[in-house]
Design an enzyme around this catalytic site. Sequence first.
Site, PDB file in Angstrom:
ATOM      1  N   LYS A  32       9.054   3.296 -37.071  1.00 49.69           N
ATOM      2  CA  LYS A  32       8.901   3.182 -38.525  1.00 49.69           C
ATOM      3  C   LYS A  32       7.556   2.583 -38.911  1.00 49.69           C
ATOM      4  O   LYS A  32       7.002   2.928 -39.947  1.00 49.69           O
ATOM      5  CB  LYS A  32      10.038   2.354 -39.120  1.00 49.69           C
ATOM      6  CG  LYS A  32      11.362   3.095 -39.090  1.00 49.69           C
ATOM      7  CD  LYS A  32      12.369   2.512 -40.049  1.00 49.69           C
ATOM      8  CE  LYS A  32      13.619   3.373 -40.085  1.00 49.69           C
ATOM      9  NZ  LYS A  32      14.686   2.813 -40.878  1.00 49.69           N
ATOM     10  N   LYS A  45      15.299  13.652 -33.879  1.00 50.89           N
ATOM     11  CA  LYS A  45      16.521  13.252 -34.589  1.00 50.89           C
ATOM     12  C   LYS A  45      16.527  13.783 -36.027  1.00 50.89           C
ATOM     13  O   LYS A  45      15.478  13.777 -36.680  1.00 50.89           O
ATOM     14  CB  LYS A  45      16.568  11.715 -34.596  1.00 50.89           C
ATOM     15  CG  LYS A  45      17.879  11.113 -34.988  1.00 50.89           C
ATOM     16  CD  LYS A  45      17.794   9.589 -34.971  1.00 50.89           C
ATOM     17  CE  LYS A  45      16.952   9.057 -36.110  1.00 50.89           C
ATOM     18  NZ  LYS A  45      17.069   7.628 -36.354  1.00 50.89           N
ATOM     19  N   LYS A  87      16.432  11.111 -42.622  1.00 49.41           N
ATOM     20  CA  LYS A  87      16.194  11.138 -44.068  1.00 49.41           C
ATOM     21  C   LYS A  87      14.708  11.252 -44.371  1.00 49.41           C
ATOM     22  O   LYS A  87      14.316  11.701 -45.432  1.00 49.41           O
ATOM     23  CB  LYS A  87      16.661   9.821 -44.701  1.00 49.41           C
ATOM     24  CG  LYS A  87      18.143   9.556 -44.634  1.00 49.41           C
ATOM     25  CD  LYS A  87      18.437   8.113 -45.078  1.00 49.41           C
ATOM     26  CE  LYS A  87      19.880   7.726 -44.818  1.00 49.41           C
ATOM     27  NZ  LYS A  87      20.128   6.303 -44.960  1.00 49.41           N
TER      28      LYS A  87
HETATM   29  P1  TYM Z   1      20.971   4.353 -41.233  1.00 49.38           P
HETATM   30  O1  TYM Z   1      21.122   4.080 -42.685  1.00 49.38           O
HETATM   31  O2  TYM Z   1      19.666   4.884 -40.735  1.00 49.38           O
HETATM   32  O3  TYM Z   1      22.088   5.366 -40.738  1.00 49.38           O
HETATM   33  C1  TYM Z   1      23.450   5.167 -41.061  1.00 49.38           C
HETATM   34  C2  TYM Z   1      24.310   5.596 -39.889  1.00 49.38           C
HETATM   35  O4  TYM Z   1      24.072   6.954 -39.564  1.00 49.38           O
HETATM   36  C3  TYM Z   1      23.791   7.081 -38.175  1.00 49.38           C
HETATM   37  N1  TYM Z   1      22.817   8.165 -37.985  1.00 49.38           N
HETATM   38  C4  TYM Z   1      22.998   9.202 -37.166  1.00 49.38           C
HETATM   39  N2  TYM Z   1      24.020   9.539 -36.351  1.00 49.38           N
HETATM   40  C5  TYM Z   1      23.913  10.691 -35.649  1.00 49.38           C
HETATM   41  N3  TYM Z   1      22.823  11.512 -35.731  1.00 49.38           N
HETATM   42  C6  TYM Z   1      21.767  11.209 -36.528  1.00 49.38           C
HETATM   43  N4  TYM Z   1      20.726  12.039 -36.616  1.00 49.38           N
HETATM   44  C7  TYM Z   1      21.832  10.011 -37.297  1.00 49.38           C
HETATM   45  N5  TYM Z   1      20.990   9.415 -38.184  1.00 49.38           N
HETATM   46  C8  TYM Z   1      21.614   8.290 -38.593  1.00 49.38           C
HETATM   47  C9  TYM Z   1      23.202   5.736 -37.775  1.00 49.38           C
HETATM   48  O5  TYM Z   1      23.336   5.503 -36.391  1.00 49.38           O
HETATM   49  C10 TYM Z   1      24.034   4.785 -38.606  1.00 49.38           C
HETATM   50  O6  TYM Z   1      25.252   4.502 -37.955  1.00 49.38           O
HETATM   51  N6  TYM Z   1      20.302  -0.145 -39.128  1.00 49.38           N
HETATM   52  C11 TYM Z   1      21.280   0.770 -39.679  1.00 49.38           C
HETATM   53  C12 TYM Z   1      22.035   0.191 -40.865  1.00 49.38           C
HETATM   54  C13 TYM Z   1      22.690  -1.128 -40.615  1.00 49.38           C
HETATM   55  C14 TYM Z   1      23.855  -1.354 -39.843  1.00 49.38           C
HETATM   56  C15 TYM Z   1      24.130  -2.752 -39.969  1.00 49.38           C
HETATM   57  C16 TYM Z   1      24.675  -0.527 -39.063  1.00 49.38           C
HETATM   58  C17 TYM Z   1      22.322  -2.304 -41.149  1.00 49.38           C
HETATM   59  N7  TYM Z   1      23.172  -3.294 -40.777  1.00 49.38           N
HETATM   60  C18 TYM Z   1      25.204  -3.330 -39.311  1.00 49.38           C
HETATM   61  C19 TYM Z   1      25.766  -1.126 -38.406  1.00 49.38           C
HETATM   62  C20 TYM Z   1      26.012  -2.503 -38.541  1.00 49.38           C
HETATM   63  C21 TYM Z   1      20.569   2.025 -40.159  1.00 49.38           C
HETATM   64  O7  TYM Z   1      19.410   2.023 -40.417  1.00 49.38           O
HETATM   65  O8  TYM Z   1      21.387   3.068 -40.390  1.00 49.38           O
END
Ligand code: TYM
Length: 356
Positions: free
Chosen positions: A134, A218, A221
């Site tokens: 990032k 991957k 967004k």
């Molecule tokens: P974020 O907002 O990027 O994504 C949310 C969830 O979607 C999953 N994900 C995917 N799974 C499969 N294939 C993909 N291409 C893909 N892109 C995203 C992510 O693994 C996630 O589960 N850091 C986290 C948010 C967060 C969080 C937490 C998660 C903040 N605090 C505490 C769990 C527990 C994030 O950026 O997710």
Amino acid sequence: MPDANTAAAAPNLHLAPYQARGLKGRILSGVQPTGNLHLGNYLGAIRNFARLQGDYECLYCVVDMHAITLWQDPKELASQTREIAAAFLAAGVDGARNAIFNQSAVPEHAQLAWIFNCVARVGWMNRMTQFKEKAGKDRENASLGLYAYPALMAADILIYKATHVPVGEDQKQHLELTRDIAIKFNNDYHAPGFFPVTEPLIFGAATRVMSLRDGTKKMSKSDPSDFSRINLTDDADAIAQKIRRAKTDPHPMPETAADAEKRPDADNLLGIYAALADRAKDEVIGEFAGKQFSEFKAALTELAVARLGPVGAEMQRLMKDPGHVDSVLRAGVEKARAIAGPILADVYRTVGFLKP
Ligand code: TYM
């Protein structure tokens, strides 16, 4: 130093009260309100949130504080936050049974995060691949929040002493860091088993959904091409067009799993099909072996529209009723704070903060 058994025994200690209630543990997971939710978010995380709700006590958080580690337009953030809450509901999460809330409304997350900033080591943070991705080449110009991001994520989880965290595969490293922080806190403060050593829940046929334009990248967004992803709010025409234009190779469909593994674009589409159909990938490979991609893509389109259409439509409906979404969030905040408050008070005592 406590012996190795202390850390191993800790999760069981934390599980016992849930097991007594016929549950498997407590879940916390989060999603950032940073724009279009896509198929990866859905299959890797949000769909699983709904599937786990009978077996665990669940807290699902819209992590707006994480979102601002990269610039977010203040005029958009509130509605983006509601949109994620709407997606949780549309995917089948029961807002009355579980807590659905936004992170910034529960200040205990930030308070514990500061303590974790002092527990986590700079060397640990330097290994985080998501920060490297990032921040890109201009690392000097990245926000300090982006660097500290995983410590806040650990706080999101541990402020509830959550025992399990459902996520996609890309979050695995952050969960390992969460475990390291829990173990170090417990050791440093001579509080064996204070925080649980959290288990990740990464399951299903699509734990890492890849870009439709490049099966080695991957689905994300932030990809500038909207054709790289299927958004949860895409209509049937958009879904059909994106699947039609999804990258493939000139050969017929793979015959075996080993063949599929060598062909990332085909492998990704097969994984998506299997996850949407709730079938084993090997079975799907068998069904389409040797066929033309056009035939497979037509079947995938039909399936994707059938599975995602109702979710997208329900999200749109909920977005027209922000009052309802806000009332779900308010109830969630209340539930979350009732758990987080006493745990934070315990942490403050353990750390030795004066309560004058
Ligand atoms: P974020 O907002 O990027 O994504 C949310 C969830 O979607 C999953 N994900 C995917 N799974 C499969 N294939 C993909 N291409 C893909 N892109 C995203 C992510 O693994 C996630 O589960 N850091 C986290 C948010 C967060 C969080 C937490 C998660 C903040 N605090 C505490 C769990 C527990 C994030 O950026 O997710």
